[in-house]
Design a protein around this motif. Structure first.
Motif, PDB file in Angstrom:
ATOM      1  N   PRO A 103      64.050  50.549 -32.085  1.00 20.64           N
ATOM      2  CA  PRO A 103      64.820  50.191 -33.285  1.00 20.64           C
ATOM      3  C   PRO A 103      65.529  48.848 -33.086  1.00 20.64           C
ATOM      4  O   PRO A 103      65.639  48.329 -31.976  1.00 20.64           O
ATOM      5  N   ASP A 104      66.015  48.307 -34.200  1.00 21.80           N
ATOM      6  CA  ASP A 104      66.738  47.035 -34.156  1.00 21.80           C
ATOM      7  C   ASP A 104      67.960  47.123 -33.246  1.00 21.80           C
ATOM      8  O   ASP A 104      68.590  48.172 -33.102  1.00 21.80           O
ATOM      9  N   GLY A 105      68.297  45.992 -32.663  1.00 21.28           N
ATOM     10  CA  GLY A 105      69.495  45.868 -31.845  1.00 21.28           C
ATOM     11  C   GLY A 105      70.222  44.596 -32.227  1.00 21.28           C
ATOM     12  O   GLY A 105      69.830  43.895 -33.167  1.00 21.28           O
ATOM     13  N   PRO A 106      71.266  44.241 -31.517  1.00 19.91           N
ATOM     14  CA  PRO A 106      71.993  43.007 -31.818  1.00 19.91           C
ATOM     15  C   PRO A 106      71.160  41.769 -31.495  1.00 19.91           C
ATOM     16  O   PRO A 106      70.268  41.814 -30.634  1.00 19.91           O
ATOM     17  N   ASP A 107      71.439  40.692 -32.194  1.00 22.70           N
ATOM     18  CA  ASP A 107      70.755  39.431 -31.910  1.00 22.70           C
ATOM     19  C   ASP A 107      71.185  38.893 -30.555  1.00 22.70           C
ATOM     20  O   ASP A 107      72.336  39.094 -30.133  1.00 22.70           O
ATOM     21  N   PRO A 108      70.292  38.196 -29.852  1.00 14.77           N
ATOM     22  CA  PRO A 108      70.709  37.534 -28.617  1.00 14.77           C
ATOM     23  C   PRO A 108      71.846  36.552 -28.898  1.00 14.77           C
ATOM     24  O   PRO A 108      71.895  35.927 -29.959  1.00 14.77           O
ATOM     25  N   VAL A 109      72.753  36.438 -27.947  1.00 17.71           N
ATOM     26  CA  VAL A 109      73.914  35.557 -28.089  1.00 17.71           C
ATOM     27  C   VAL A 109      73.697  34.305 -27.239  1.00 17.71           C
ATOM     28  O   VAL A 109      73.371  34.404 -26.053  1.00 17.71           O
ATOM     29  N   PHE A 110      73.861  33.134 -27.865  1.00 17.60           N
ATOM     30  CA  PHE A 110      73.759  31.858 -27.152  1.00 17.60           C
ATOM     31  C   PHE A 110      75.157  31.263 -27.040  1.00 17.60           C
ATOM     32  O   PHE A 110      75.862  31.139 -28.043  1.00 17.60           O
ATOM     33  N   SER A 111      75.562  30.897 -25.823  1.00 15.19           N
ATOM     34  CA  SER A 111      76.924  30.391 -25.615  1.00 15.19           C
ATOM     35  C   SER A 111      76.904  29.123 -24.778  1.00 15.19           C
ATOM     36  O   SER A 111      76.195  29.050 -23.768  1.00 15.19           O
ATOM     37  N   GLU A 112      77.699  28.159 -25.201  1.00 16.25           N
ATOM     38  CA  GLU A 112      77.848  26.899 -24.473  1.00 16.25           C
ATOM     39  C   GLU A 112      79.296  26.771 -24.007  1.00 16.25           C
ATOM     40  O   GLU A 112      80.225  27.057 -24.759  1.00 16.25           O
ATOM     41  N   TYR A 113      79.495  26.352 -22.746  1.00 18.93           N
ATOM     42  CA  TYR A 113      80.832  26.266 -22.172  1.00 18.93           C
ATOM     43  C   TYR A 113      81.082  24.869 -21.606  1.00 18.93           C
ATOM     44  O   TYR A 113      80.148  24.135 -21.285  1.00 18.93           O
ATOM     45  N   ASP A 114      82.361  24.548 -21.460  1.00 20.59           N
ATOM     46  CA  ASP A 114      82.722  23.254 -20.889  1.00 20.59           C
ATOM     47  C   ASP A 114      82.330  23.164 -19.423  1.00 20.59           C
ATOM     48  O   ASP A 114      81.939  22.100 -18.943  1.00 20.59           O
ATOM     49  N   ASP A 115      82.483  24.256 -18.678  1.00 20.56           N
ATOM     50  CA  ASP A 115      82.224  24.218 -17.234  1.00 20.56           C
ATOM     51  C   ASP A 115      81.804  25.599 -16.753  1.00 20.56           C
ATOM     52  O   ASP A 115      81.873  26.587 -17.492  1.00 20.56           O
ATOM     53  N   GLU A 116      81.363  25.664 -15.487  1.00 18.30           N
ATOM     54  CA  GLU A 116      80.843  26.903 -14.933  1.00 18.30           C
ATOM     55  C   GLU A 116      81.924  27.977 -14.792  1.00 18.30           C
ATOM     56  O   GLU A 116      81.631  29.174 -14.904  1.00 18.30           O
ATOM     57  N   ILE A 117      83.162  27.547 -14.536  1.00 13.85           N
ATOM     58  CA  ILE A 117      84.254  28.516 -14.426  1.00 13.85           C
ATOM     59  C   ILE A 117      84.470  29.217 -15.765  1.00 13.85           C
ATOM     60  O   ILE A 117      84.625  30.448 -15.833  1.00 13.85           O
ATOM     61  N   ALA A 118      84.452  28.436 -16.840  1.00 13.38           N
ATOM     62  CA  ALA A 118      84.621  29.022 -18.167  1.00 13.38           C
ATOM     63  C   ALA A 118      83.475  29.974 -18.491  1.00 13.38           C
ATOM     64  O   ALA A 118      83.671  31.052 -19.064  1.00 13.38           O
ATOM     65  N   GLU A 119      82.264  29.586 -18.106  1.00 11.47           N
ATOM     66  CA  GLU A 119      81.097  30.437 -18.351  1.00 11.47           C
ATOM     67  C   GLU A 119      81.236  31.761 -17.605  1.00 11.47           C
ATOM     68  O   GLU A 119      81.047  32.842 -18.183  1.00 11.47           O
ATOM     69  N   ALA A 120      81.600  31.697 -16.332  1.00 15.14           N
ATOM     70  CA  ALA A 120      81.723  32.915 -15.531  1.00 15.14           C
ATOM     71  C   ALA A 120      82.846  33.805 -16.052  1.00 15.14           C
ATOM     72  O   ALA A 120      82.702  35.033 -16.136  1.00 15.14           O
ATOM     73  N   ASP A 121      83.980  33.201 -16.412  1.00  8.43           N
ATOM     74  CA  ASP A 121      85.107  33.980 -16.929  1.00  8.43           C
ATOM     75  C   ASP A 121      84.717  34.759 -18.180  1.00  8.43           C
ATOM     76  O   ASP A 121      85.057  35.935 -18.346  1.00  8.43           O
ATOM     77  N   ASP A 122      83.986  34.083 -19.086  1.00 12.22           N
ATOM     78  CA  ASP A 122      83.650  34.744 -20.345  1.00 12.22           C
ATOM     79  C   ASP A 122      82.576  35.812 -20.146  1.00 12.22           C
ATOM     80  O   ASP A 122      82.606  36.865 -20.787  1.00 12.22           O
ATOM     81  N   VAL A 123      81.623  35.547 -19.260  1.00 15.77           N
ATOM     82  CA  VAL A 123      80.616  36.564 -18.948  1.00 15.77           C
ATOM     83  C   VAL A 123      81.291  37.809 -18.376  1.00 15.77           C
ATOM     84  O   VAL A 123      80.967  38.942 -18.756  1.00 15.77           O
ATOM     85  N   ALA A 124      82.261  37.613 -17.481  1.00 13.67           N
ATOM     86  CA  ALA A 124      82.978  38.754 -16.900  1.00 13.67           C
ATOM     87  C   ALA A 124      83.758  39.511 -17.973  1.00 13.67           C
ATOM     88  O   ALA A 124      83.780  40.750 -17.986  1.00 13.67           O
ATOM     89  N   ARG A 125      84.376  38.765 -18.883  1.00 14.08           N
ATOM     90  CA  ARG A 125      85.146  39.406 -19.965  1.00 14.08           C
ATOM     91  C   ARG A 125      84.223  40.246 -20.839  1.00 14.08           C
ATOM     92  O   ARG A 125      84.542  41.395 -21.193  1.00 14.08           O
ATOM     93  N   ARG A 126      83.074  39.694 -21.186  1.00 13.51           N
ATOM     94  CA  ARG A 126      82.155  40.415 -22.060  1.00 13.51           C
ATOM     95  C   ARG A 126      81.501  41.596 -21.351  1.00 13.51           C
ATOM     96  O   ARG A 126      81.229  42.636 -21.960  1.00 13.51           O
ATOM     97  N   ALA A 127      81.258  41.458 -20.028  1.00 14.27           N
ATOM     98  CA  ALA A 127      80.727  42.588 -19.269  1.00 14.27           C
ATOM     99  C   ALA A 127      81.747  43.723 -19.245  1.00 14.27           C
ATOM    100  O   ALA A 127      81.393  44.897 -19.417  1.00 14.27           O
ATOM    101  N   ARG A 128      83.010  43.364 -19.064  1.00 19.67           N
ATOM    102  CA  ARG A 128      84.054  44.392 -19.064  1.00 19.67           C
ATOM    103  C   ARG A 128      84.136  45.081 -20.430  1.00 19.67           C
ATOM    104  O   ARG A 128      84.301  46.304 -20.520  1.00 19.67           O
ATOM    105  N   LYS A 129      83.979  44.313 -21.493  1.00 17.51           N
ATOM    106  CA  LYS A 129      84.022  44.884 -22.839  1.00 17.51           C
ATOM    107  C   LYS A 129      82.870  45.873 -23.035  1.00 17.51           C
ATOM    108  O   LYS A 129      83.046  46.949 -23.621  1.00 17.51           O
ATOM    109  N   LEU A 130      81.687  45.543 -22.533  1.00 20.09           N
ATOM    110  CA  LEU A 130      80.554  46.450 -22.640  1.00 20.09           C
ATOM    111  C   LEU A 130      80.831  47.749 -21.898  1.00 20.09           C
ATOM    112  O   LEU A 130      80.518  48.846 -22.389  1.00 20.09           O
ATOM    113  N   VAL A 131      81.411  47.640 -20.711  1.00 15.87           N
ATOM    114  CA  VAL A 131      81.740  48.842 -19.940  1.00 15.87           C
ATOM    115  C   VAL A 131      82.749  49.698 -20.703  1.00 15.87           C
ATOM    116  O   VAL A 131      82.621  50.927 -20.778  1.00 15.87           O
ATOM    117  N   GLU A 132      83.752  49.039 -21.285  1.00 13.44           N
ATOM    118  CA  GLU A 132      84.765  49.771 -22.055  1.00 13.44           C
ATOM    119  C   GLU A 132      84.157  50.438 -23.285  1.00 13.44           C
ATOM    120  O   GLU A 132      84.663  51.458 -23.759  1.00 13.44           O
TER     121      GLU A 132
END
Length: 695
Positions: free
Chosen positions: A319-348
């Motif tokens: 069945p249908d699922g969510p669309d893939p998400v494309f994200s652009e960040y200023d730097d690698e730290i910002a990218e990692a921080d947001d990935v961790a935040r979103r992973a935590r949200k998925l777990v929650e």
């Protein structure tokens, strides 16, 4: 009839594979299309209908885990006598058996790693290399041997293949020649030599070849796109003049050419076997239509005649699922921080951490995401770390379970009985229903035992009649194949290591030019292999898929990077850069990489950014404060039932002990101390820094 039941539930293409019980057969199987299901049902159907006896079948795979999975499925289907082995395991078994008869004397010792012998060879050549260079040279020797190139023609082969060298090509050739000399003198045999020698024994001794060909009359080879010339030589030697061969592969997942693998054997199978039956599996049962659409889009832009001729267009079945998400960040730290935040949200939201993965092109990208996940309180597992079944607590648990099975500990045969029995036995090794209050090694031990308890639940769900003997047999089979049960944590893995696996949610990170495609991919063929690597990453996701990139490496750095060319035309036209969170402004410099507070050199390594200085620059460390901080962290971790590093990493505590912040702003300026940490722990930390004991 049992044979007919084996065919039940297969889709039309899978059934066509299963019913093609005599070769030659070529199965082109796209990602998530059930290729293992198709070939195991084919083998079972062939044995149950009497076409071939189970002991006359040899199924060849590339990993011990895949071989173990094949054997387990075949047992469930009623074909327990089938041999499923890797090329190396099958060759070693044959070579060991025939050695006394055809060679005699002391058999050579098998070496599992070339690095030690390569180091000796380099020293003998009076060449000095670091461990990384030695590892790369070992890889070059392996490539040369599987592609059948000797030391004397190695340089020419490298030039033809446009390989990037870890050292001067002449020096590598010298080390290769000395490696072979030392190996012979010390009566050693590497994996490539094992395949070559097995093929030679069968070629030179007709009676041996006849015995092997009488034993194995029916061959199945999985992942045929990854076969190298040496493996193909051995396979041809096994077959002789017969063609009862079924090969399975996906040209879109050819990602190991750099090791000597050649997709030409799969792509040209019908030229070698003009009467071969070809079946394409394209119904994707793994991924949502949205993920499948993106995967088709990426591989649909592949260049080259072979890619166009053999392209597999996946058809989503879920069945249908969510669309893939494309994200652009200023730097690698910002990218990692947001990935961790979103992973935590998925777990929650209910997605188990073990069903989430962060995938990257090179292992060096892992560290930033490790730090970010730890800071966000998300457990993670590094794929390729210590082997699960070699952990002391797992070995102890298996011994206890084996003893309990021999003693007839489980009289009940229902699933509930198995689960209760396993948990009771594991309790003797320290397992409890609740995680321990400690952290570190204590928590790691509990997680290992919890994985065994969860495996018992999974087996009971699959077969309610399974008892402790069946569970122990499954454990021993998995241990032999290094098929570990999933640990509860987000998986961090390279794209190469992720092949063959799948998760509910996948984050593909670091998708920039120079990383994917990698900077040394220069020829059109090398670039297209990098495209297929991204395709493999995309097709690991069942439902949630995120693709991201950072415009600079360090906070405040020049934003010169650009997204991977493989995403051209596939990203949403309205996509805008992901804004930095407000709290990031408090702890990131506005311009340029963070400078060392001692020598002012720009800092790039994560550990240096946390400390605010170069690792070898002097700093005043308040050791008493550091001890107090670690003691406080241990109490907090125990109270909250989380690992200590989730509160603060050692590097962050050291940075606090060096800077001794007195205000909230000063504490916020230390990398690793974000808004969440400030809200939870600032009062306690500042109290300790001021010499007070927190309330």
């Amino acid at each position: 009839m049992q044979a007919e039941r084996v065919l039940a539930g297969l889709d039309p293409e899978q059934r066509a594979v299963a019913e093609a019980v005599q070769g030659p057969v070529c199965v082109l199987a796209g990602a998530g299309t059930g290729k293992t299901r198709a070939i195991t049902h084919r083998i079972a159907y062939a044995t149950l209908t009497g076409v071939v006896a189970p002991q006359r079948v040899l199924a060849v795979t590339f990993t011990t885990r895949a071989a173990g999975e094949l054997r387990a499925r075949l047992r469930q289907l009623g074909a327990p006598g089938v041999q499923a082995r890797t090329f190396h395991a099958a060759a070693l078994r044959q070579l060991s058996y025939f050695w006394p008869r055809v060679v005699g004397g002391e058999p050579p010792k098998i070496i599992e790693s070339k690095i030690g012998l390569v180091a000796d060879a380099a020293r003998a050549c009076r060449l000095a290399f670091g461990r990384t260079e030695l590892r790369d040279i070992a890889g070059e020797i392996e490539w040369a041997k599987v592609t059948q190139h000797r030391p004397e023609d190695y340089a020419g082969a490298v030039a033809t293949a446009s390989r990037k060298m870890p050292a001067d090509v002449v020096d590598v050739a010298r080390v290769y020649a000395m490696y072979e000399q030392l190996r012979r003198e010390r009566n050693l045999l590497d994996f490539e030599g094992m395949l070559e020698l097995t093929a030679a024994v069968l070629t030179e001794h007709r009676e041996v070849a006849a015995q092997v060909r009488e034993q194995y009359r029916h061959f199945v080879v999985d992942e045929f796109q990854d076969v190298n010339p040496l493996q193909k030589l051995l396979l041809d030697t096994w077959l002789g003049d017969r063609d009862d061969l079924c090969v399975v592969g996906d040209p879109n997942q050819t990602i190991y050419s750099f090791t000597g693998a050649s997709p030409s054997y799969l792509l040209d199978f019908t030229r070698e076997h003009p009467d071969a039956k070809v079946v394409k599996l394209v119904r994707d049962y793994r991924s949502s239509p949205q993920v499948v659409r993106l995967a088709n889009g990426v591989i649909g832009l592949a260049r080259g005649e072979a890619a166009r001729r053999h392209r597999l267009e996946l058809v989503a079945q879920r069945p249908d699922g969510p669309d893939p998400v494309f994200s652009e960040y200023d730097d690698e730290i910002a990218e990692a921080d947001d990935v961790a935040r979103r992973a935590r949200k998925l777990v929650e939201e209910g997605v188990p951490a073990r069903r989430i993965a962060v995938l990257f092109r090179i292992n060096a990208q892992s560290e930033t995401f490790e730090s970010a996940l730890a800071a966000a309180g998300v457990p993670y597992v590094l794929r390729g770390a210590e082997r699960f079944f070699e952990r002391p607590e797992v070995r102890e648990a298996v011994i206890r379970l084996r003893g309990a099975a021999r003693a007839g500990a489980d009289a009940e045969t229902d699933g509930t009985g198995l689960i209760a029995t396993v948990r009771h036995v594991l309790s003797g090794a320290g397992f409890s229903d609740r995680p321990p209050e400690g952290s570190g090694a204590v928590r790691s031990r509990w997680e290992s035992l919890a994985a065994l308890a969860q495996l018992a639940e999974d087996i009971a769900a699959d077969d309610p009649r399974a008892g402790l003997p069946e569970f122990v047999a499954e454990l021993e089979e998995r241990a032999a194949a290094q098929h570990a049960p999933p640990l509860e944590g987000v998986t961090l893995a390279s794209l190469h290591a992720a092949k063959g696996l799948e998760w509910d949610a996948v984050f593909l990170v670091g998708l920039v030019e120079g990383t994917l495609p990698i900077i040394y991919a220069e020829t059109p063929e090398q670039v297209e292999e990098e495209r297929r690597l991204l395709y493999v990453g995309i097709t690991r996701a069942r439902e949630h898929l995120s693709l991201s990139w950072a415009l600079s490496r360090s906070p405040g750095g020049s934003r010169r990077r650009r997204p991977s060319r493989f995403l051209d035309g596939l990203t949403p036209g309205t996509m805008t850069p992901t804004p930095a969170r407000a709290d990031r402004a408090k702890r990131r410099p506005a311009k340029g990489p963070q400078p060392c507070r001692v020598c002012e050199r720009p800092l790039t390594a994560p550990i240096e950014r946390k400390l605010g200085r170069c690792e070898d620059c002097p700093a005043e460390l308040n050791e008493e404060l550091l001890l107090a901080l670690k003691d406080w962290r241990g109490r907090v971790a125990a109270d909250q039932k989380i690992p200590a590093y989730v509160v603060f990493t050692d590097a962050t505590l050291q940075a606090i002990a060096e800077r001794t912040p007195e205000t909230l702003a000063e504490l916020a300026g230390i990398p690793g101390v974000g808004k969440v940490k400030l809200d939870r722990y600032a009062e306690d930390v500042l109290s300790l820094c001021n010499g007070d004991r927190p309330a």
